[in-house]
Design a protein around this motif. Structure first.
Motif, PDB file in Angstrom:
ATOM      1  N   PHE A 238       0.838  -1.208   0.000  1.00 53.48           N
ATOM      2  CA  PHE A 238       0.000   0.000   0.000  1.00 53.48           C
ATOM      3  C   PHE A 238       0.870   1.255   0.000  1.00 53.48           C
ATOM      4  O   PHE A 238       0.581   2.218  -0.716  1.00 53.48           O
ATOM      5  N   LEU A 239       1.919   1.257   0.805  1.00 55.11           N
ATOM      6  CA  LEU A 239       2.825   2.408   0.838  1.00 55.11           C
ATOM      7  C   LEU A 239       3.470   2.636  -0.519  1.00 55.11           C
ATOM      8  O   LEU A 239       3.614   3.777  -0.969  1.00 55.11           O
ATOM      9  N   ARG A 240       3.860   1.555  -1.183  1.00 54.07           N
ATOM     10  CA  ARG A 240       4.551   1.669  -2.463  1.00 54.07           C
ATOM     11  C   ARG A 240       3.631   2.175  -3.564  1.00 54.07           C
ATOM     12  O   ARG A 240       4.017   3.027  -4.367  1.00 54.07           O
ATOM     13  N   ARG A 241       2.416   1.681  -3.580  1.00 54.20           N
ATOM     14  CA  ARG A 241       1.532   1.975  -4.710  1.00 54.20           C
ATOM     15  C   ARG A 241       0.890   3.360  -4.644  1.00 54.20           C
ATOM     16  O   ARG A 241       0.542   3.911  -5.678  1.00 54.20           O
ATOM     17  N   PHE A 242       0.721   3.912  -3.463  1.00 53.14           N
ATOM     18  CA  PHE A 242      -0.035   5.162  -3.344  1.00 53.14           C
ATOM     19  C   PHE A 242       0.864   6.390  -3.236  1.00 53.14           C
ATOM     20  O   PHE A 242       0.504   7.367  -2.576  1.00 53.14           O
ATOM     21  N   GLN A 243       2.009   6.344  -3.915  1.00 51.75           N
ATOM     22  CA  GLN A 243       2.925   7.474  -3.880  1.00 51.75           C
ATOM     23  C   GLN A 243       2.347   8.704  -4.573  1.00 51.75           C
ATOM     24  O   GLN A 243       2.628   9.835  -4.186  1.00 51.75           O
ATOM     25  N   ASP A 244       1.544   8.505  -5.646  1.00 46.96           N
ATOM     26  CA  ASP A 244       0.973   9.664  -6.339  1.00 46.96           C
ATOM     27  C   ASP A 244       0.030  10.441  -5.427  1.00 46.96           C
ATOM     28  O   ASP A 244       0.006  11.678  -5.453  1.00 46.96           O
ATOM     29  N   PHE A 245      -0.722   9.727  -4.589  1.00 52.77           N
ATOM     30  CA  PHE A 245      -1.592  10.411  -3.627  1.00 52.77           C
ATOM     31  C   PHE A 245      -0.770  10.985  -2.469  1.00 52.77           C
ATOM     32  O   PHE A 245      -1.107  12.045  -1.945  1.00 52.77           O
ATOM     33  N   LYS A 246       0.290  10.285  -2.084  1.00 57.48           N
ATOM     34  CA  LYS A 246       1.158  10.775  -1.016  1.00 57.48           C
ATOM     35  C   LYS A 246       1.796  12.105  -1.414  1.00 57.48           C
ATOM     36  O   LYS A 246       1.906  13.026  -0.585  1.00 57.48           O
ATOM     37  N   ASN A 247       2.203  12.233  -2.666  1.00 52.29           N
ATOM     38  CA  ASN A 247       2.822  13.475  -3.140  1.00 52.29           C
ATOM     39  C   ASN A 247       1.835  14.639  -3.133  1.00 52.29           C
ATOM     40  O   ASN A 247       2.239  15.801  -3.079  1.00 52.29           O
ATOM     41  N   LEU A 248       0.551  14.317  -3.188  1.00 52.59           N
ATOM     42  CA  LEU A 248      -0.485  15.341  -3.227  1.00 52.59           C
ATOM     43  C   LEU A 248      -1.071  15.623  -1.834  1.00 52.59           C
ATOM     44  O   LEU A 248      -1.943  16.478  -1.687  1.00 52.59           O
ATOM     45  N   GLU A 249      -0.563  14.928  -0.826  1.00 57.62           N
ATOM     46  CA  GLU A 249      -1.175  14.968   0.504  1.00 57.62           C
ATOM     47  C   GLU A 249      -1.194  16.377   1.110  1.00 57.62           C
ATOM     48  O   GLU A 249      -2.206  16.816   1.667  1.00 57.62           O
ATOM     49  N   SER A 250      -0.095  17.116   1.040  1.00 53.54           N
ATOM     50  CA  SER A 250      -0.042  18.455   1.642  1.00 53.54           C
ATOM     51  C   SER A 250      -1.034  19.407   0.975  1.00 53.54           C
ATOM     52  O   SER A 250      -1.676  20.229   1.651  1.00 53.54           O
TER      53      SER A 250
END
Length: 376
Positions: A238-250
């Motif tokens: 889950f951590l690996r796949r959702f990097q695009d959303f993680k980058n948009l988190e802020s």
């Protein structure tokens, strides 16, 4: 790209209004050099060099792909074969349903598993678990014994699969809701990842409170360590796949929680407006009492132009392609061989209603129709 351009022209949509694109992640869409997304970004850059598109991989699609890391094929394959043996033969199916009625099991049947239906695997595993004794007896009578049902380790794996797929189905249903913004979908995923960490630690300590099926299936400590590692691996996927959303988190947090986010970490163009926003107690009270759309719509353009623009860009993003999947399902159901005479106009109207969250004003529609009838 030609089809996308034609569609935008038909709908009279402007390229400079495009904020983001959500795909299912296939290579011909996401290719960095000649993929569709690259061509769309080039098209937007020609119009406005400062405009950057946000590209997302469907959050539901990624969630479904994550479960492949569990490597439960040895369970799914056996369950699929068993279900096919019962359902694919009419006589077997009738006799099995009759057996369930006689035993008063509470289940009327077992369903098929279809890989393109996101929730089907969990439901099939659960029904097979609940009916495993009846299935084993029925298959033995038919000379089609299932040795895995007598294997303690395999049964434990089945119990683990039932619990994990149930948790993932719960997340999937949350992500499929209408009117859910991208930050709300990502919050649901983050909550699920925290649950995976909790479960992994609890299983390691032999605490199976939240995994009732696994608890009923096994108490062997050595097997529990294996399941703890599998949950940990699922969390890592889950951590690996959702990097695009993680980058948009802020950026998402700035819109969803503007009164609690840090001004120093905010984009420079909204910092001054954010200070004004956080210093106004009336706006803080208004934020707590209305929806996000209503709140940002109420902000004055002359006072908060950058905040409004930033909110617009985030709130219009699609977190998933579910609306497309839903449309195809509705279209396939309505445009069947039994309704071959349905017109394209009527089909378009059906799809519009099925995929919209706008509530129709039936009273106004009836009055309008009555006036039309009287005029005739």
């Amino acid at each position: 790209m030609t089809e996308v351009n034609t569609c935008l022209e038909k709908l009279q949509l402007k390229w400079d209004k495009l904020a983001g694109v959500t795909t299912d992640g296939c290579p011909n869409l996401t290719g960095k050099n000649v993929g569709l997304l690259k061509r769309m970004q080039d098209k937007v850059t020609e119009i406005n060099p400062e405009q950057k598109l946000t590209f997302l991989h469907c959050i539901i699609h990624q969630e479904v792909l994550c479960k492949t890391v569990l490597k439960m094929n040895h369970v799914v394959d056996v369950v699929t074969k068993v279900v096919n043996f019962i359902r694919a033969r009419a006589l077997n199916h009738r006799q099995f349903v009759a057996l369930l009625e006689e035993s008063e099991s509470g289940h009327g049947d077992v369903g098929y598993h279809c890989t393109v239906r996101w929730l089907s695997l969990g439901k099939v595993l659960k029904s097979v678990w609940d009916l495993r004794d009846q299935i084993q007896d029925f298959c033995a009578q038919k000379g089609h014994a299932i040795p895995e049902f007598s294997d303690e380790e395999w049964v434990a794996d089945l119990g683990f699969a039932v619990d994990v797929t149930a948790l993932m189905n719960e997340l999937n249903v949350k992500l499929q809701c209408k009117g859910v913004f991208v930050h709300e979908m990502y919050c649901a995923v983050k909550a699920f990842m925290r649950k995976l960490q909790l479960l992994s630690n609890q299983v390691k300590e032999r605490v199976l409170t939240h995994l009732p099926t696994l608890k009923a299936a096994t108490k062997a400590a050595d097997r529990l360590q294996k399941y703890s590692k599998m949950l940990n691996a699922l969390h890592g996927e889950f951590l690996r796949r959702f990097q695009d959303f993680k980058n948009l988190e802020s950026e998402m947090q700035l819109v969803s929680s503007p009164f609690s986010c840090s001004v120093e970490n905010a984009p420079s163009d909204v910092q001054m407006e954010l200070i004004d926003l956080q210093s106004d107690p009336l706006l803080a009270e208004h934020f707590r009492s209305v929806s996000l759309l209503e709140f940002y719509s109420s902000l004055k353009e002359e006072s908060f132009p950058h905040m409004r623009r930033h909110a617009q860009r985030i709130l219009v993003l699609f977190g998933s392609t579910y609306v497309c999947e839903q449309t195809f399902s509705v279209m396939k159901f309505n445009k069947s061989k039994h309704r071959s005479s349905i017109t394209d106009e009527h089909l378009s109207a059906v799809l519009r209603i099925a995929t919209s969250d706008i509530q129709p004003d039936f009273n106004a529609l009836v009055k309008a129709q009555n006036r039309l009838d009287y005029s005739h």
